[in-house]
Design an enzyme around this catalytic site. Sequence first.
Site: not given
Length: 141
Positions: A123, A126-127
């Site tokens: 995460e 991805e962010e």
Amino acid sequence: MDSVAFTSMLKASIMHWKQQGKKGVWIKLPIELVNLIEPAVKEGFYYHHAEPEYLMLVYWIPETANTLPPNASHRTGVGAFVMNENGEVLVVQEKSAKMRGIWKFPTGVVEEGEDICEAAVREVKEETGIDAKFVEILAFR
């Protein structure tokens, strides 16, 4: 398969399973065989869960407490607290319409079968595009 033939085979199978001492029976019906759901339910099967490509039905045979496990009822989310060697903490701005502009830690949902620690690292990547290293779980609720 024809629903009449299926019903006949299912009734015979249930009798056979009872004679064998079976307890729980699972039927995974491909979505293309939706016509077989009603006959199975009429024979005592009930819905366990559904996925885009199939429906899972179950049947508990003995007259004792049903011990078949229930379907999953939740999803697991992760939030990552990321700090660099200078003691700076990583935050991102929310993009969703409801909370747009709110500053927060990188967050997301753990994918089916994914390790919770790997999900946190994924995460963050991805962010933010940042490669993080998982150190420890700070909280679990």
